[in-house]
Motif scaffolding. Structure first.
Motif, PDB file in Angstrom:
ATOM      1  N   UNK A 196     -20.787  -2.075  44.780  1.00  0.00           N
ATOM      2  CA  UNK A 196     -19.775  -1.587  43.853  1.00  0.00           C
ATOM      3  C   UNK A 196     -19.992  -2.299  42.520  1.00  0.00           C
ATOM      4  N   UNK A 197     -19.770  -1.582  41.442  1.00  0.00           N
ATOM      5  CA  UNK A 197     -19.725  -2.192  40.112  1.00  0.00           C
ATOM      6  C   UNK A 197     -18.249  -2.430  39.836  1.00  0.00           C
ATOM      7  N   UNK A 246     -21.456   2.338  43.778  1.00  0.00           N
ATOM      8  CA  UNK A 246     -22.661   2.308  42.960  1.00  0.00           C
ATOM      9  C   UNK A 246     -23.892   2.751  43.735  1.00  0.00           C
ATOM     10  N   UNK A 247     -24.223   2.087  44.796  1.00  0.00           N
ATOM     11  CA  UNK A 247     -25.412   2.447  45.557  1.00  0.00           C
ATOM     12  C   UNK A 247     -25.135   2.290  47.043  1.00  0.00           C
ATOM     13  N   UNK A 248     -25.933   2.964  47.841  1.00  0.00           N
ATOM     14  CA  UNK A 248     -25.802   2.844  49.286  1.00  0.00           C
ATOM     15  C   UNK A 248     -27.138   3.181  49.911  1.00  0.00           C
ATOM     16  N   UNK A 276     -12.660   7.444  36.704  1.00  0.00           N
ATOM     17  CA  UNK A 276     -13.466   8.297  35.822  1.00  0.00           C
ATOM     18  C   UNK A 276     -13.906   7.531  34.573  1.00  0.00           C
ATOM     19  N   UNK A 277     -13.012   6.719  34.013  1.00  0.00           N
ATOM     20  CA  UNK A 277     -13.366   5.923  32.828  1.00  0.00           C
ATOM     21  C   UNK A 277     -14.427   4.885  33.183  1.00  0.00           C
ATOM     22  N   UNK A 278     -14.300   4.260  34.354  1.00  0.00           N
ATOM     23  CA  UNK A 278     -15.299   3.287  34.802  1.00  0.00           C
ATOM     24  C   UNK A 278     -16.645   3.978  35.019  1.00  0.00           C
ATOM     25  N   UNK A 279     -16.629   5.179  35.561  1.00  0.00           N
ATOM     26  CA  UNK A 279     -17.874   5.930  35.787  1.00  0.00           C
ATOM     27  C   UNK A 279     -18.562   6.240  34.460  1.00  0.00           C
ATOM     28  N   UNK A 280     -17.794   6.612  33.452  1.00  0.00           N
ATOM     29  CA  UNK A 280     -18.351   6.907  32.124  1.00  0.00           C
ATOM     30  C   UNK A 280     -19.050   5.677  31.555  1.00  0.00           C
ATOM     31  N   UNK A 281     -18.395   4.524  31.631  1.00  0.00           N
ATOM     32  CA  UNK A 281     -18.993   3.279  31.135  1.00  0.00           C
ATOM     33  C   UNK A 281     -20.236   2.936  31.948  1.00  0.00           C
ATOM     34  N   UNK A 282     -20.147   3.061  33.251  1.00  0.00           N
ATOM     35  CA  UNK A 282     -21.268   2.743  34.133  1.00  0.00           C
ATOM     36  C   UNK A 282     -22.467   3.643  33.834  1.00  0.00           C
ATOM     37  N   UNK A 283     -22.223   4.920  33.607  1.00  0.00           N
ATOM     38  CA  UNK A 283     -23.307   5.849  33.280  1.00  0.00           C
ATOM     39  C   UNK A 283     -24.009   5.441  31.989  1.00  0.00           C
ATOM     40  N   UNK A 292     -26.929   2.200  38.092  1.00  0.00           N
ATOM     41  CA  UNK A 292     -25.950   2.359  39.172  1.00  0.00           C
ATOM     42  C   UNK A 292     -25.906   3.835  39.535  1.00  0.00           C
ATOM     43  N   UNK A 293     -26.712   4.223  40.497  1.00  0.00           N
ATOM     44  CA  UNK A 293     -26.742   5.630  40.866  1.00  0.00           C
ATOM     45  C   UNK A 293     -26.315   5.796  42.312  1.00  0.00           C
ATOM     46  N   UNK A 294     -25.210   6.438  42.503  1.00  0.00           N
ATOM     47  CA  UNK A 294     -24.639   6.659  43.831  1.00  0.00           C
ATOM     48  C   UNK A 294     -25.269   7.902  44.438  1.00  0.00           C
ATOM     49  N   UNK A 295     -25.859   7.776  45.630  1.00  0.00           N
ATOM     50  CA  UNK A 295     -26.450   8.950  46.283  1.00  0.00           C
ATOM     51  C   UNK A 295     -25.385  10.012  46.579  1.00  0.00           C
TER      52      UNK A 295
END
Length: 184
Positions: free
Chosen positions: A87-88, A78-80, A41-48, A53-56
């Motif tokens: 992955x980030x 991250x993406x697919x 969740x913390x990595x997702x916050x930073x990534x956002x 990096x938008x995961x479908x």
């Protein structure tokens, strides 16, 4: 570091390296451990905040935390698309502080740094990260690399690349870009 944190993950890169569709991680992938959800969740916050990096929503690739001897590594889905995924990567430092990991890669313009690892697999036992970035859906061109975790970063061990304009009928192995016999 908690004992027993190391758990293997295996992905059939041989199939994707031959141009086959990217497979989601096998059912035997490690189960989540205490603290993994918070790190993800913390990595997702930073990534956002970084963007790009938008995961479908229909993605089958999952984020995961791989425990290495020196620190956990977060592989944030991250993406697919139909043929590959990225992955980030984040390294978990002291105090659970996340640091974005940058990796060298290569394309027709030369060396570049990226914060997204294509079809990445990280061996928890050895700290070896392998990647395969398809330059086209058939998988006969692109780059493949091997990196070694040194406790602070992933050092490039080997990088192969094949130009799509001159790609042979077969896929990998691609010609070596790093290390070269002439040097850097």
């Amino acid at each position: 570091m908690r004992a027993g944190w190391i758990a293997p993950t295996i992905l059939a890169l041989a199939l994707t390296g031959c141009g086959g569709p990217a497979e989601p991680p096998p059912e035997s992938a490690p189960t989540a451990r205490e603290g993994d959800a918070a790190l993800t969740a913390a990595a997702q916050t930073i990534s956002d905040q970084i963007g790009g990096c938008s995961r479908p929503e229909n993605s089958t690739v999952e984020s995961k935390v791989v425990g290495l001897e020196s620190a956990p590594i977060v592989l944030l889905a991250c993406s697919q698309d139909k043929f590959s995924y990225t992955h980030r990567l984040f390294a978990v430092g002291a105090g659970q502080k996340l640091q974005l990991v940058s990796l060298p890669d290569y394309d027709s313009n030369g060396m570049f740094a990226t914060d997204q690892a294509s079809m990445a697999e990280l061996d928890a036992g050895t700290g070896v990260l392998t990647t395969f970035r398809k330059g086209a859906e058939h998988g006969r061109c692109g780059s493949e690399a091997r990196y070694q975790w040194d406790g602070q970063r992933f050092g490039l061990q080997e990088l192969h690349w094949q130009d799509c304009a001159t790609a042979p009928e077969s896929g990998p192995p691609f010609p070596v870009v790093w290390p070269t016999q002439q040097g850097v």
